[in-house]
Design a protein around this motif. Sequence first.
Motif, PDB file in Angstrom:
ATOM      1  N   MET A 102      16.080  84.545  89.898  1.00 51.78           N
ATOM      2  CA  MET A 102      17.263  83.708  90.132  1.00 51.78           C
ATOM      3  C   MET A 102      18.142  84.343  91.199  1.00 51.78           C
ATOM      4  O   MET A 102      18.073  85.553  91.434  1.00 51.78           O
ATOM      5  N   SER A 103      18.969  83.547  91.830  1.00 49.36           N
ATOM      6  CA  SER A 103      19.881  84.118  92.813  1.00 49.36           C
ATOM      7  C   SER A 103      21.103  84.639  92.080  1.00 49.36           C
ATOM      8  O   SER A 103      21.456  84.161  91.006  1.00 49.36           O
ATOM      9  N   GLY A 104      21.719  85.656  92.662  1.00 44.21           N
ATOM     10  CA  GLY A 104      22.904  86.223  92.036  1.00 44.21           C
ATOM     11  C   GLY A 104      22.572  87.475  91.260  1.00 44.21           C
ATOM     12  O   GLY A 104      21.563  88.130  91.493  1.00 44.21           O
ATOM     13  N   LEU A 105      23.451  87.799  90.312  1.00 43.65           N
ATOM     14  CA  LEU A 105      23.362  89.063  89.600  1.00 43.65           C
ATOM     15  C   LEU A 105      22.812  88.826  88.195  1.00 43.65           C
ATOM     16  O   LEU A 105      23.227  87.890  87.520  1.00 43.65           O
ATOM     17  N   ALA A 106      21.850  89.682  87.783  1.00 44.34           N
ATOM     18  CA  ALA A 106      21.358  89.604  86.410  1.00 44.34           C
ATOM     19  C   ALA A 106      21.265  91.010  85.852  1.00 44.34           C
ATOM     20  O   ALA A 106      20.678  91.899  86.465  1.00 44.34           O
ATOM     21  N   LEU A 127      23.727  95.333  76.628  1.00 47.55           N
ATOM     22  CA  LEU A 127      24.473  94.158  77.091  1.00 47.55           C
ATOM     23  C   LEU A 127      23.654  93.375  78.112  1.00 47.55           C
ATOM     24  O   LEU A 127      23.047  93.951  79.007  1.00 47.55           O
ATOM     25  N   ASP A 128      23.626  92.060  77.947  1.00 48.48           N
ATOM     26  CA  ASP A 128      22.993  91.191  78.932  1.00 48.48           C
ATOM     27  C   ASP A 128      24.068  90.326  79.557  1.00 48.48           C
ATOM     28  O   ASP A 128      24.922  89.786  78.850  1.00 48.48           O
ATOM     29  N   LEU A 129      24.014  90.186  80.870  1.00 53.25           N
ATOM     30  CA  LEU A 129      24.895  89.199  81.494  1.00 53.25           C
ATOM     31  C   LEU A 129      24.308  88.801  82.832  1.00 53.25           C
ATOM     32  O   LEU A 129      23.525  89.538  83.433  1.00 53.25           O
ATOM     33  N   SER A 130      24.665  87.600  83.268  1.00 58.40           N
ATOM     34  CA  SER A 130      24.186  87.167  84.573  1.00 58.40           C
ATOM     35  C   SER A 130      25.197  86.219  85.176  1.00 58.40           C
ATOM     36  O   SER A 130      25.936  85.537  84.462  1.00 58.40           O
ATOM     37  N   THR A 131      25.261  86.219  86.472  1.00 56.05           N
ATOM     38  CA  THR A 131      26.123  85.265  87.151  1.00 56.05           C
ATOM     39  C   THR A 131      25.433  84.840  88.442  1.00 56.05           C
ATOM     40  O   THR A 131      25.018  85.675  89.237  1.00 56.05           O
ATOM     41  N   ALA A 132      25.259  83.532  88.597  1.00 53.64           N
ATOM     42  CA  ALA A 132      24.578  83.002  89.780  1.00 53.64           C
ATOM     43  C   ALA A 132      25.599  82.803  90.892  1.00 53.64           C
ATOM     44  O   ALA A 132      26.807  82.852  90.669  1.00 53.64           O
ATOM     45  N   ARG A 133      25.106  82.587  92.086  1.00 55.34           N
ATOM     46  CA  ARG A 133      26.023  82.275  93.189  1.00 55.34           C
ATOM     47  C   ARG A 133      26.762  80.976  92.872  1.00 55.34           C
ATOM     48  O   ARG A 133      26.165  80.033  92.354  1.00 55.34           O
ATOM     49  N   ALA A 193      28.712  85.120  93.999  1.00 56.59           N
ATOM     50  CA  ALA A 193      28.862  85.263  92.559  1.00 56.59           C
ATOM     51  C   ALA A 193      30.110  86.098  92.275  1.00 56.59           C
ATOM     52  O   ALA A 193      30.486  86.946  93.080  1.00 56.59           O
ATOM     53  N   THR A 194      30.752  85.860  91.144  1.00 55.29           N
ATOM     54  CA  THR A 194      31.981  86.580  90.828  1.00 55.29           C
ATOM     55  C   THR A 194      31.935  87.095  89.401  1.00 55.29           C
ATOM     56  O   THR A 194      31.507  86.387  88.484  1.00 55.29           O
TER      57      THR A 194
END
Lengths: 260, 463
Positions: free
Chosen positions: B1-5, B23-29, B196-197
Amino acid sequence: MRVSRVLLVAVAAGGVLALALGGEALAGREPTRTVAAPWAVAGPGLPLGADVLGRDVLARVLAGGRDLTLGALAAAGAASSLGVAGGLWAGWSRGRAARAARALSDLLLVLPLLLVAMLAVVTVPGPAAVIAGTVFGGAPLTLRVMADATAQARHTGYVEAALSRGERGLSVLFREVLPAHAGLVGADLGQRMVLAVQLSAALNVLGFGPPPPEADWAAMLRENLPGIGLNPAAVLAPAAALALLAGSVAGLSHILAGRS
Amino acid sequence: MSGLAVSGLTVVGPAGAAVVRDLDLSTARGEVLALVGPSGTGKTTVLRAVLDVLPPGLTRIAGRVEWDGAELRATRRWRRRHVGYLGQDPSSALHPLLTARAAVLEPLRVLGRSRAVRRARAEQALADVGLDPEELGERLPHQLSGGQAQRVALARALAADPDLLVLDEPTSALDPEALETAVALIRRRRAEGRSATLIVSHDGSVVAGLADRVVRLGMPPAAAPPAAPRAATRARTAGPVLAVGGLGLDRPDGAPLLDDAGLAIAPGEFVAVLGPSGCGKSTLLRALAGLHPVRAGTATLLGEPLRWPVRGRSVPALRALSLVGQDPLAALNPARPVSAALRRPLRLLRGLSRREAAAEADRLLAAVGLPADTARRYPSALSGGQRQRVALARALAAGPALLLADEITAALDAGTAERVLDLLDLLRQKEELAVLAVTHDKTVAARADRVLRIGRSMTDDRR
């Protein structure tokens, strides 16, 4: 993991310092007695061979570090404590005297250190010259760094809180500012110590060290350089000892600096 | 995926205790992810672990950080090219020797455009956060107010149009208008969809207004009623706690801030000080505390004339007036444990014995909602919100008649802030503690008996 590495460096460096200071007891043989031919190579009973006058190089290396190390410790201690005390005062006080002290320390920084050391060594005995040289060359640097750190600390919350509970200037400096900069002071002490070892070695190589029969690492370099082809160990061993001492001090100061 | 995972992130402290666990987290563009949770649950640590800039003592022992689908290797280069980061503490986030404009220009170097283009972009970035580059561009951090410094830091984080924007409490020191500008700016970036923010904020309205998704860290603490520290006996006088008249203040560079200002605060009263960033709110508090030079003016504290520089003040005056500053990072001495910071004023100003001071220090910590083992810890092991509460406990230690509070809830989550304000309310009732609080937080201002607004002069809204 980090802690054990710090411990390892501390033990190793402490061991080198202890050996430099108390090595004479381990020598087993008088460092001033002639036991072999000049520059005899290593053999049974002479692990590092003999020096210019046929004396045991190992015994002389073990004995030759004490005065140098003691002198360097005294010189570094004097330079650092003078510089730290002056820096705390110059950074804290906004008076004319403090500004004059800063200006004077800047002036001292301009003077070439070796010139000052040479001037000192022809007027006072060797160890005093090392102290004078280290103080003149090192204390102004310490003062500058400490004064800037103190001036910045004036505006931190913890200093203002101390002022707001009515602490006096000296109390703020020694209870708050100095502990907060303990790492800086430790690192600085190490730097001055390296400077003192180098200065002491330089002056002793030039012949201002202890009088001839006494063992001294720096003097050994000078005495044995002509015979380096016959017994290299007579030059390399004291050189390695000097390098090890400076390295250990630098390592110790690194630990002190990382503590805060 | 694009962004941060990020997956399975685990960070441990020096003793091996987990600060962040699996901890799991993700944020796409085009997405904004908010991290929320009570103070001290590792929000800042998560941000730093993701960016691979953990301070000494914290170690990431597990976890995978992916950017655009590939695991990150050269994190330094990645940070330089792709990340804009805004740290928690506005006044410490800026280099003390770089002007505001130079600070914003710095991340633009990576773009490799001409000097004029970069300069124009820096000016634009400053203007975007509502700062006038003409007026503030050449100022050094110590010449900026807390809110202005935070906006410069935000402009710096945004200047190079980073692919990943990481914001740690970006709005804690902003007044409502500046907050609006900042939120609009971040929302605009989200709409553009290129970046992504990741945001940490205690401000519920900021999180609600910006975040697409919210990750909660830690359990909410049990809401025990605050226990007031033991009352310090103090002679009461009728009339105002503090009365100030004809006060004139200058900025450090000599420009006038306030002329002929006056105020009076009654025992038990809560007065909020509002005004735009840079108008001199913090300076007013610092001047009253005797830490900023006063051009003109007189004051009486508990009926006695109050001397201006703090060094000239008597012990009763020192006890009666205490300040909690804006900068939680520098508020505590890094070389001394929390217990030392709390016991010293107790012993010096209230004359308690060593044992009494230790017991009272524990009570103070409990009152601000910190566990007793905080006393043994050093500031580097505390989060911003915990430090702020230690600073508050230290200010309450002397048993003041007037607390000067500069943004004391800025680093706190809503629950903890509520608790701190409840404690102040309790002290106001029981001990007639008066509070003069600088704040941007509407919930704080809502509790105030009246509001002082600062422009060039001061106006007083009676309620």
